[in-house]
Design a protein around this motif. Sequence first.
Motif: not given
Length: 462
Positions: A50, A53, A300, A311, A315
Amino acid sequence: MKWLTPFKSAVKASVFTTVVSVSMGVSLVNAEELGYPEKEELTFGFIKLTDMAPIAIAYEKGYFEDEGLYVTIEAQANWKVLLDGVIDGRLDGAHMLAGQPIAATMGYGTKADIITPFSMDLNGNGITVSNEIWEQMKPNIPKMDDGRPVHPIKADALKPVVEKYKQEGKPFNMGMVFPVSTHNYELRYWLAAGGIHPGFYAPEKGDTSGQINADALLSVTPPPQMPSTLEAGTIYGYCVGEPWNQQAVFKGIGVPVVTDYEIWKDNPEKVFGITKEFSEKYPNTTIRLTRALIRAAKWLDENNNGNRPEAVKILSQPNYVGADYDVIANSMTGTFEYEKGDKREVPDFNVFFRYNATYPYYSDAIWYLTQMRRWGQISTDQSDEWYKELAAKVYRPDIYEAAAKSLIEEGLISASEFPDFATEDGFRGPQKHFIDNIVYDGSKPNEYINKFAIGLKTGDKL
């Protein structure tokens, strides 16, 4: 003036100059100062975690295109393949473990001059153990009034379990993702703070196993394979980034016992790595990609993580992390689930912009170097100055500052959201929030190394 927009229409520089100067009657000072990208088509690599990102968001939100950069993003099989891709030019840059550019520049493993102008995030990792090990640890862990474990859980609770395995002649195997990974050093830090020796490296003797004198035997497993390796019983626990701790919870095969936020609050995690040669050959491109990543990181963290659900949806796509939405959201939206059903608020589990997360601090690099020396990857004593000079070769706040100042000048991000560049020296103040309460001062690396009960100290050799 948002003079970058014409890049999206692929307007040539000469045409752009004429159009803007004559038709709009505005200054080109910013454009001329920043310069056009010398290389427009780029390929970036990442590992399915993650914390990649910022790259995905810079692509999906058009921040790369705003800079005249046309980017292809490719998942890589493992950290070595990724590093090799950057070194040989197959990749122009990549999501990297913080230790990778440092180790490469130092010559530990593959020798190459890799730099980073951008720190990708803070926190984001966890340590998970199998259900069997968790059941053996639980009697050693204090309980809250509602019966749930008191956090943070220290490795003191694991020590009797490891000792039992040793007495029975069984190796206690644990996984981490790469020898110079954050995860390796965080797992070692946690174990050693609980009196469990994670082993030494002795590259000068040809031993790069990291298992000399070890109570717990650490070895490499690629991040997406951690849960299946744990389930197979090959390892009893691991340290990895998300979503692979939460995946163990969802699959019912393991329990995350501690996050890196609890091991070292707001620790630096990944960086964006490029070769020194790339930065020198394509200086404008380097600043522009840094601008795009800074904007993505800000997005973010904006609105108290208000953009995180979007987000997570991005992802969860197979071309990025590819895990289920709920698995990624479990940690990335401000919570973290330990034992099944024990979900707790951890708003800073993933930090991408706040707390100056994107600034490449020399002291962050030096911490990794102290751990390399502590565990023998750096074989001999080095002066404090040596640590500082190596950090300054790899971490490039000068590039970051150029990118940040241009964003400030355009009004895209306010100056208050960055360090004070007039006074910033690249060193965070002494950091106190470690699980063993040892204070880290990046300006005094040898003094710091000598504070630990377990690990090499000044003058020690294997």
